[in-house]
Design an enzyme around this catalytic site. Structure first.
Site, short mmCIF file in Angstrom:
data_model
loop_
_atom_site.label_atom_id
_atom_site.label_comp_id
_atom_site.label_asym_id
_atom_site.label_seq_id
_atom_site.Cartn_x
_atom_site.Cartn_y
_atom_site.Cartn_z
N ASP A 133 -89.20 46.20 3.47
CA ASP A 133 -88.65 47.42 4.09
C ASP A 133 -87.40 47.93 3.36
O ASP A 133 -87.00 49.07 3.55
CB ASP A 133 -88.26 47.15 5.55
CG ASP A 133 -89.44 46.67 6.39
OD1 ASP A 133 -90.59 46.88 5.96
OD2 ASP A 133 -89.20 46.09 7.47
N ARG A 168 -109.80 67.52 3.67
CA ARG A 168 -109.28 66.96 4.91
C ARG A 168 -107.75 66.87 4.89
O ARG A 168 -107.13 66.90 3.83
CB ARG A 168 -109.81 65.52 5.09
CG ARG A 168 -111.24 65.47 5.55
CD ARG A 168 -111.73 64.04 5.58
NE ARG A 168 -113.04 63.96 6.21
CZ ARG A 168 -113.91 62.98 6.03
NH1 ARG A 168 -113.63 61.98 5.23
NH2 ARG A 168 -115.06 62.99 6.64
O1 F6P Z 1 -90.19 43.71 8.28
C1 F6P Z 1 -91.34 43.61 7.54
C2 F6P Z 1 -92.51 44.16 8.27
O2 F6P Z 1 -93.59 44.10 7.37
C3 F6P Z 1 -92.33 45.56 8.86
O3 F6P Z 1 -92.43 46.55 7.89
C4 F6P Z 1 -93.39 45.57 9.91
O4 F6P Z 1 -93.07 46.44 10.97
C5 F6P Z 1 -93.39 44.16 10.42
O5 F6P Z 1 -92.87 43.35 9.39
C6 F6P Z 1 -94.77 43.70 10.82
O6 F6P Z 1 -94.72 42.42 11.33
P1 F6P Z 1 -96.04 41.60 11.76
O7 F6P Z 1 -96.62 41.03 10.52
O8 F6P Z 1 -95.55 40.58 12.67
O9 F6P Z 1 -96.96 42.58 12.39
#
Ligand code: F6P
Length: 353
Positions: A133, A168
């Site tokens: 992120d 689309r």
């Molecule tokens: O923080 C990293 C991340 O990949 C985010 O981008 C995402 O919202 C979250 O982790 C998803 O977590 P999980 O794998 O528990 O669904």
């Protein structure tokens, strides 16, 4: 005197974790008088009746720098500070392993837990920031982000060719939680027509107007939306809540919400693709391998110098460290007037305003 150093990976996985583990272990082993012990599945490996570990000798960490995932496993629901019993088990396991320090490789949640453990049971920690992120405070680029941007960009380009063939509107949802860096950079790299970020609430009418104008000319539209985005006056789209997790809210599905908002008022068919975990998996790019190795090498130096309570960071291209307490539970989001945002707007990308 020999130092016994634990290494763990916490939170969601991220390309480059193995390169950090390798660099930490090899730097400490080469320095001498260090024994390196991998803790399995993040803090979970310290929370049971007995510790779960993997000794990290030279051979065990060889040949892994280019491999995605983490050889140690991870968990984003383990909370060692959950209650007094859990904390007591963690303290007992740390004593049983005779750990002098722990290198915690994770996001803001992991930094906060490590910082909390240092206060609660006096466990000396050094932090290494990871996340696709790119939202860790005081760190301009975390490893894993470059790989995720490459994956999302590739997906957006593929979506564009099918969008143009079928005339689309195609919505692509990226990860990123409350930070729009991944949507912003992959959207720009793939020349998406609309980029919607968690930091800028979108106006459905503005997005519609952009798609309608394109219906007349180009006859297709690619929209890149970060999972934390929301319409003006609306709510973020939660996929689920995970009980006991230090960060219980899991986002996901805003691409489908946006589709429902657009479809009734457009002639073209609107489709949504949620990229999900393909953005987190796979081998790291060369950039991320190098950054992860630099982070791991520096973390080992912090351990050797006993500069505990510090997290490795990258600022203005230089590796150094900041206090973990400054990073714990703080998120680095996209400033609405960030240079890339202003540039995207200036070259005609719709940001939903
Ligand atoms: O923080 C990293 C991340 O990949 C985010 O981008 C995402 O919202 C979250 O982790 C998803 O977590 P999980 O794998 O528990 O669904």
């Amino acid at each position: 005197m020999t130092q016994r150093v634990g290494v763990l990976t916490g939170g969601g996985d991220c390309p480059g974790l193995n390169a950090v583990i390798r660099a930490v272990a090899k730097s400490l082993i080469r320095h001498g008088q260090c024994e390196v012990i991998g803790i399995l599945d993040g803090f979970e490996g310290l929370m049971g009746e007995a510790p779960r570990v993997l000794p990290l000798d030279w051979l065990r960490v060889s040949g892994i720098a280019h491999v995605g995932g983490t050889i140690l496993g991870t968990s984003n629901s383990a909370n060692p500070l959950r209650d007094a019993q859990t904390l007591a088990r963690v303290a007992r396991n740390v004593r049983a392993l005779a750990l002098d320090a722990v290198v915690a490789i994770g996001g803001d949640g992991t930094m906060s837990l490590a910082h909390g453990l240092a206060g609660a049971i006096g466990l000396p920690c050094v932090g290494v920031p990871k996340t696709i992120d790119n939202d860790i405070a005081h760190c301009e680029r975390s490893f894993g982000f470059d790989t995720a941007v490459a994956t999302a960009t590739e997906a957006l380009r593929r979506i564009e060719s099918t969008a143009s063939s079928h005339h689309r509107v195609m919505i692509v949802e990226t990860m990123g939680r409350h930070a729009g860096w991944l949507a912003l950079e992959s959207g720009i790299a793939a020349a998406a027509d609309v980029i919607l970020l968690p930091e800028i609430d979108y106006d459905v009418d503005a997005v519609l107007a952009h798609c309608q104008a394109r219906e007349q000319r180009q006859r297709y539209t690619v929209i890149c939306i970060g999972e934390g985005a929301k319409a003006r006056g609306g709510q973020m789209t939660e996929r689920e809540r995970v009980a006991h997790s230090p960060d219980p809210v899991r986002l996901g599905g805003v691409g489908h919400v946006l589709r429902a908002q657009l479809q009734p008022r457009l002639q073209s068919e609107v489709r949504t693709t949620v990229l999900g975990h393909v953005q987190r998996g796979g081998d790291p790019t060369p950039f991320d391998r190098v950054l992860a190795t630099r982070f791991g090498h520096y973390a080992a130096k912090l351990v050797i110098q006993r500069r505990h309570g510090r997290m490795v960071t990258l600022q203005r291209g230089r590796i150094h460290s900041v206090a973990m307490s400054d990073v714990a539970n703080v998120q680095r989001t996209v400033p609405p007037r960030h240079e890339l945002v202003v540039m995207a707007r200036d070259i005609g990308v719709c940001l939903g305003e």
